[in-house]
Scaffold this motif. Structure first.
Motif, PDB file in Angstrom:
ATOM      1  N   ARG A 165       0.893  -1.208   0.017  1.00  0.00           N
ATOM      2  CA  ARG A 165      -0.114  -0.053  -0.175  1.00  0.00           C
ATOM      3  C   ARG A 165       0.915   1.344  -0.070  1.00  0.00           C
ATOM      4  O   ARG A 165       0.420   2.235  -0.591  1.00  0.00           O
ATOM      5  N   GLY A 201      -9.841  -9.760  -1.267  1.00  0.00           N
ATOM      6  CA  GLY A 201     -10.785  -8.428  -1.235  1.00  0.00           C
ATOM      7  C   GLY A 201     -11.259  -8.282  -2.671  1.00  0.00           C
ATOM      8  O   GLY A 201     -11.206  -9.010  -3.541  1.00  0.00           O
ATOM      9  N   THR A 208      -7.480   1.284  -0.878  1.00  0.00           N
ATOM     10  CA  THR A 208      -8.292   1.709   0.016  1.00  0.00           C
ATOM     11  C   THR A 208      -8.672   3.179  -0.366  1.00  0.00           C
ATOM     12  O   THR A 208      -7.811   3.827  -1.123  1.00  0.00           O
ATOM     13  N   GLN A 209      -9.491   3.505   0.516  1.00  0.00           N
ATOM     14  CA  GLN A 209     -10.174   5.099   0.291  1.00  0.00           C
ATOM     15  C   GLN A 209      -9.105   6.009   0.666  1.00  0.00           C
ATOM     16  O   GLN A 209      -8.654   6.894  -0.055  1.00  0.00           O
TER      17      GLN A 209
END
Length: 273
Positions: A165, A201, A208-209
């Motif tokens: 991420r 997922g 992710t946001q």
């Protein structure tokens, strides 16, 4: 690219190159000397198994050229590392950039193929130290590797997810800084059958946001498309593939999803024309 033509019923994608690039985009080849909208993304933007992908449908709605720079199995690395990208997109009125999943890019834990970003090449010393009881020679694809690690060592897997991420945000920043002119981010939500599930997922994987919020200021807009239950439930209806390609076609968005993407983008893109 022989895997694109595996039997009767398969589409001819008219693959083409631009300039000195080694990347094969979906054709027919377009004129890049006049103003156009660039559509950058992975297999979803390319329109694997779909006769009229969303860039083509968007062009019809806008009556303005939309060039498909979708690339099969692409992660961010394909575009971030492409030296011809600034030259190919210098005449763009707008670049639409699909948000791609975090697993398919090289990072501190592992390296992927520079063009087939879904292909796992090798684990780093850091990866081997964290997962010292795993034989990485068994893996050829990132999704298989990550699914296996998640099931085998969920506590250590979280460390890998954090790295992916962080790397995704940094790589997206670099890409957005390289692409000239106005940019619009396309966040395509999970387009798979609602009855199916993935241990990693929803698409785009591991995004992710909060991650999107970090890069959003570098673009002029963001369009999030969450495909409807109806479009996600149609299976392979309206898709074109050879007899050996049905399993792969089941993992790709169908014609109705592409229509919903084009409909969502059209009113926003018109503002830039």
């Amino acid at each position: 690219m022989a895997f694109e033509y595996t039997g009767s019923g398969a589409l001819d994608y008219f693959p083409c190159r631009y300039g000195k690039s080694k990347l094969l985009f979906r054709g027919p080849r377009r004129d890049l000397t006049r103003p156009f909208v660039a559509a950058m993304g992975g297999s979803e933007t390319y329109g694997k198994f779909v006769a009229e992908p969303w860039p083509m449908l968007l062009e019809d709605r806008l009556e303005f050229p939309v060039v498909n720079f979708g690339y099969l199995n692409a992660g961010i690395d394909v575009f971030h590392s492409e030296p011809q990208l600034p030259e190919a997109t210098k005449s763009t009125t707008l670049s639409i950039i699909q948000l791609l999943g975090a697993p398919n890019m090289s990072n501190r834990f592992y390296a992927v193929h520079p063009r087939r970003n879904d292909r796992f090449l090798r684990a780093s010393n850091l990866m081997r130290a964290v997962f010292n009881d795993v034989d990485f020679t068994e893996f050829n694809f990132t999704r298989h590797m990550l699914s296996t690690l998640q099931a085998y060592a969920p506590d250590r897997f979280d460390t890998l997810v954090t790295e992916l991420r962080v790397a995704w945000v940094a790589r997206m920043r670099g890409l957005l800084e390289r692409v000239p002119g106005p940019k619009l981010l396309l966040w395509l939500g999970d387009y798979r059958d609602p009855l199916s599930s993935d241990p990693l997922g929803a698409e785009p994987l591991l995004v992710t946001q909060a991650m999107v919020d970090e890069i959003a200021p570098l673009a002029q807009g963001l369009v999030k498309v969450q495909p409807s239950t109806t479009s996600r439930s149609t299976g392979t209806v309206g898709m074109h593939f050879g007899p050996m390609e049905e399993p792969a076609a089941q993992t790709m968005p169908g014609p109705l999803v592409h229509q919903e993407i084009a409909e969502a983008l059209a009113p926003v893109v018109r503002k830039f024309l």
